[in-house]
Scaffold this active site. Structure first.
Site, PDB file in Angstrom:
ATOM      1  N   HIS A  61       0.860  -1.187   0.000  1.00  0.00           N
ATOM      2  CA  HIS A  61       0.000   0.000   0.000  1.00  0.00           C
ATOM      3  C   HIS A  61       0.892   1.231   0.000  1.00  0.00           C
ATOM      4  CE1 HIS A  61       1.049  -0.654   4.179  1.00  0.00           C
ATOM      5  NE2 HIS A  61       0.503   0.483   4.554  1.00  0.00           N
ATOM      6  N   ASP A  65       5.740   4.621   5.265  1.00  0.00           N
ATOM      7  CA  ASP A  65       6.724   3.653   5.760  1.00  0.00           C
ATOM      8  C   ASP A  65       6.878   2.440   4.849  1.00  0.00           C
ATOM      9  OD1 ASP A  65       4.104   2.949   6.529  1.00  0.00           O
ATOM     10  OD2 ASP A  65       4.795   1.780   8.243  1.00  0.00           O
ATOM     11  N   HIS A  66       6.123   2.415   3.736  1.00  0.00           N
ATOM     12  CA  HIS A  66       6.228   1.315   2.780  1.00  0.00           C
ATOM     13  C   HIS A  66       6.692   1.760   1.396  1.00  0.00           C
ATOM     14  CE1 HIS A  66       4.278  -1.776   5.349  1.00  0.00           C
ATOM     15  NE2 HIS A  66       3.837  -0.671   5.941  1.00  0.00           N
ATOM     16  N   HIS A 141      -7.030  -2.836   5.505  1.00  0.00           N
ATOM     17  CA  HIS A 141      -6.363  -1.714   6.161  1.00  0.00           C
ATOM     18  C   HIS A 141      -7.223  -0.476   5.941  1.00  0.00           C
ATOM     19  CE1 HIS A 141      -3.122   0.138   8.201  1.00  0.00           C
ATOM     20  NE2 HIS A 141      -2.535   0.705   7.156  1.00  0.00           N
ATOM     21  N   ASP A 210       0.014  -4.759   7.647  1.00  0.00           N
ATOM     22  CA  ASP A 210      -0.945  -3.650   7.735  1.00  0.00           C
ATOM     23  C   ASP A 210      -2.370  -4.096   7.424  1.00  0.00           C
ATOM     24  OD1 ASP A 210       0.622  -0.644   7.699  1.00  0.00           O
ATOM     25  OD2 ASP A 210       1.798  -2.440   7.287  1.00  0.00           O
TER      26      ASP A 210
END
Length: 306
Positions: A61, A65-66, A141, A210
């Protein structure tokens, strides 16, 4: 065999002793990276891995942080004189998000190709990875998010007696063993099923982060050799917070692993407040015994069973 390295195990932000969750997978000389948060390059360097040979980058996603480490990673690939195309896979909006990030990495010597996931599930066989299927499946999520499963099929054993009995010249055996159909100029056709036994157990790897627990996770992780799953919180009293922000506790992840009948589970994507994940692993193993509180850089080579 498939080489697996969990580059980082953190969620939300990198810490001095815990980098952000990212997965590096290598098969048949091809490399897949899942997620590229801030400091993913540092995690690669710590393991002695190069970014240049990465063939596919998948995104679960588009939270920072990804994906926020992507521009720097692309620039490093370009500076390494990479010219081969790079495939990116991710939820709807992939090209728009990547192009927005590329405002600070506009000049690259290689092409980026995009494969957007627009359905609940999607599967394809990447180029140059025979017998290997990469599948994405939707999880739960607070923005569109997907888990990934990788399957490496294994052909049945080659039956020499059957090949000889069928009068198949030895020069065609290798192709048939690889699953190829052989057509001769005289119209004769040899197919793999003429010389191969029943398919044998392959290798299966599932990666999820997530999300709240979902049936899609259990269904897609079923019988995985390795299940890498988010465990945002180890503290039992954090369940309410996990539900509120659509994450999972160790114990919820363990129940998924148990229901999916996986061989082994690595927990990852820990909250920055979770100082010592190992502290909660004993209670987690009461639900699913073969659980590991993974640390940055944990690696494993998944091999075919004999």
């Amino acid at each position: 065999m498939i080489d697996v390295c969990l580059l980082g195990t953190g969620g939300m932000m990198p810490l001095p002793n815990r980098l952000l969750t990212s997965l590096y997978v290598r098969y048949n000389g091809k490399c897949i990276l899942i997620d590229s948060g801030e400091a993913t390059q540092i995690a690669l360097k710590k393991k002695g891995l190069s970014s240049k040979p990465i063939d596919i980058i998948c995104f679960t996603h588009y939270h920072a942080d990804h994906i926020s480490g992507l521009p720097g990673l692309l620039l490093t690939m370009g500076n390494a004189e990479r010219t081969e195309p790079l495939l990116m896979v991710g939820p709807k909006g992939l090209e728009r998000v990547v192009n927005a990030l590329r405002v600070i990495a506009p000049e690259l010597p290689f092409e980026i190709k995009f494969k957007e996931i627009t359905e609940g599930e999607m599967s394809f066989e990447p180029e140059g990875m025979p017998g290997f299927t990469l599948s994405a499946f939707k999880v739960n999520h607070n923005i569109p998010c997907y888990g990934y499963t990788m399957n490496l099929r294994r052909q049945g054993k080659f039956n020499v007696d059957a090949a000889v009995a069928a009068g198949i010249d030895r020069r065609y055996w290798n192709g048939l063993q690889k699953g190829e159909t052989i057509e001769l100029e005289d119209g004769t056709v040899y197919t793999p099923d003429m010389v191969l036994g029943d398919a044998r157990k392959g290798i299966k790897l599932t990666y999820v982060t997530d999300t709240r627990p979902t049936d899609s996770i259990v269904n897609n992780a079923k019988d995985s050799d390795l299940f890498i799953c988010e465990g945002m919180y180890g503290e039992p009293d954090k369940l309410v917070k996990a539900k509120e922000h659509k994450h999972m506790t160790f114990y919820e992840a363990a129940r998924l692993a148990k229901n999916a009948e996986v061989k082994e589970m690595w927990l990852t994507h820990y909250s920055p407040s979770l100082v010592n994940p190992q502290e909660f692993i004993g209670e987690t193993r009461k639900i699913f015994a073969n659980t590991v509180a993974a640390k940055d850089g944990r690696s494993l080579t998944l091999r075919f069973e004999e």
